[in-house]
Design a protein around this motif. Structure first.
Motif, PDB file in Angstrom:
ATOM      1  N   LYS A 143      11.545   9.934  -3.583  1.00  0.00           N
ATOM      2  CA  LYS A 143      10.559  10.672  -4.372  1.00  0.00           C
ATOM      3  C   LYS A 143      11.090  12.057  -4.738  1.00  0.00           C
ATOM      4  O   LYS A 143      11.012  12.476  -5.888  1.00  0.00           O
TER       5      LYS A 143
ATOM      6  N   TYR B 248      11.212   2.064  -0.076  1.00  0.00           N
ATOM      7  CA  TYR B 248      10.053   2.926   0.107  1.00  0.00           C
ATOM      8  C   TYR B 248      10.345   4.290  -0.499  1.00  0.00           C
ATOM      9  O   TYR B 248      11.475   4.781  -0.428  1.00  0.00           O
ATOM     10  N   ALA B 249       9.334   4.921  -1.107  1.00  0.00           N
ATOM     11  CA  ALA B 249       9.511   6.243  -1.708  1.00  0.00           C
ATOM     12  C   ALA B 249       9.927   7.262  -0.665  1.00  0.00           C
ATOM     13  O   ALA B 249      10.593   8.249  -0.972  1.00  0.00           O
ATOM     14  N   SER B 250       9.582   7.013   0.595  1.00  0.00           N
ATOM     15  CA  SER B 250       9.929   7.936   1.687  1.00  0.00           C
ATOM     16  C   SER B 250      11.343   7.691   2.230  1.00  0.00           C
ATOM     17  O   SER B 250      11.843   8.484   3.038  1.00  0.00           O
TER      18      SER B 250
ATOM     19  N   SER C 150       0.815  -1.220   0.000  1.00  0.00           N
ATOM     20  CA  SER C 150       0.000   0.000   0.000  1.00  0.00           C
ATOM     21  C   SER C 150       0.851   1.275   0.000  1.00  0.00           C
ATOM     22  O   SER C 150       0.388   2.321  -0.438  1.00  0.00           O
ATOM     23  N   GLU C 151       2.079   1.199   0.486  1.00  0.00           N
ATOM     24  CA  GLU C 151       2.939   2.379   0.541  1.00  0.00           C
ATOM     25  C   GLU C 151       3.714   2.527  -0.772  1.00  0.00           C
ATOM     26  O   GLU C 151       4.196   1.539  -1.329  1.00  0.00           O
ATOM     27  N   PRO C 152       3.834   3.763  -1.309  1.00  0.00           N
ATOM     28  CA  PRO C 152       4.570   3.966  -2.562  1.00  0.00           C
ATOM     29  C   PRO C 152       6.023   3.496  -2.456  1.00  0.00           C
ATOM     30  O   PRO C 152       6.660   3.679  -1.417  1.00  0.00           O
ATOM     31  N   THR C 153       6.510   2.910  -3.540  1.00  0.00           N
ATOM     32  CA  THR C 153       7.874   2.386  -3.549  1.00  0.00           C
ATOM     33  C   THR C 153       8.642   2.884  -4.773  1.00  0.00           C
ATOM     34  O   THR C 153       8.068   3.432  -5.707  1.00  0.00           O
ATOM     35  N   ALA C 154       9.946   2.641  -4.727  1.00  0.00           N
ATOM     36  CA  ALA C 154      10.834   2.912  -5.862  1.00  0.00           C
ATOM     37  C   ALA C 154      11.572   1.612  -6.157  1.00  0.00           C
ATOM     38  O   ALA C 154      12.143   1.002  -5.255  1.00  0.00           O
TER      39      ALA C 154
ATOM     40  N   CYS D  13      11.465   7.708  -8.199  1.00  0.00           N
ATOM     41  CA  CYS D  13      10.208   6.939  -8.165  1.00  0.00           C
ATOM     42  C   CYS D  13       9.510   7.081  -9.508  1.00  0.00           C
ATOM     43  O   CYS D  13       9.570   8.144 -10.105  1.00  0.00           O
ATOM     44  N   PRO D  14       8.832   6.090 -10.013  1.00  0.00           N
ATOM     45  CA  PRO D  14       8.645   4.768  -9.426  1.00  0.00           C
ATOM     46  C   PRO D  14       9.806   3.811  -9.686  1.00  0.00           C
ATOM     47  O   PRO D  14       9.889   2.757  -9.070  1.00  0.00           O
TER      48      PRO D  14
ATOM     49  N   ARG E 220      13.644  -2.988  -4.213  1.00  0.00           N
ATOM     50  CA  ARG E 220      12.619  -1.986  -3.963  1.00  0.00           C
ATOM     51  C   ARG E 220      12.931  -1.290  -2.635  1.00  0.00           C
ATOM     52  O   ARG E 220      13.358  -1.921  -1.673  1.00  0.00           O
TER      53      ARG E 220
END
Length: 94
Positions: free
Chosen positions: A77, A32-34, A11-15, A82-83, A30
Motif C-alpha cells: 500500500k 495482502y496490502a500489508s 475481507s483484508e485489502p489486497t494487491a 494497491c489495488p 494477489r
C-alpha cells in the motif's frame, strides 16, 4: 515470510500484482496490502528456484510511474501497488 495467496474477495485489502520476467513471461498473484516489497522478492526467489529459472540478482520496478523498489520494508500500500500493479523484473546479472 510469504503467506498463502489471499482469497479473491476476502475481507483484508489486497494487491493484484503482475510480475513480468525478462523473457516476457508473466506471473499474476494477489498479495495482502500489508505485505512488504520484500515479500514479493521472497515469493520470486522461491518461484525461480522451484521452476529452475536462473535469476539470482534482480530488481523490481514499475513503468508508470517509473519507479524502482529498493526499500523492501515498504508495504504494498505504501509503495503505491494497491489495488493492482504491473512490475518488471530486471536480471541484474544479464
Amino acid at each position: 515470510m510469504v503467506r498463502d495467496e489471499p482469497p479473491k474477495g476476502g475481507s483484508e485489502p489486497t494487491a493484484r500484482v503482475r510480475l513480468t520476467l525478462p523473457n516476457g513471461k508473466r506471473i499474476d498473484r494477489r498479495f495482502y496490502a500489508s505485505d512488504t516489497v520484500d515479500v514479493i522478492r521472497a515469493f520470486l526467489i522461491v518461484r525461480f528456484h522451484e521452476q529452475e529459472i536462473p535469476i539470482e540478482n534482480f530488481s523490481l520496478s514499475t513503468n508508470f510511474p517509473k519507479k524502482t523498489f529498493d526499500d523492501g520494508s515498504l508495504t504494498l500500500k505504501e509503495a503505491g501497488l494497491c489495488p493492482q500493479a504491473v512490475m518488471m523484473i530486471q536480471d541484474l546479472d544479464a
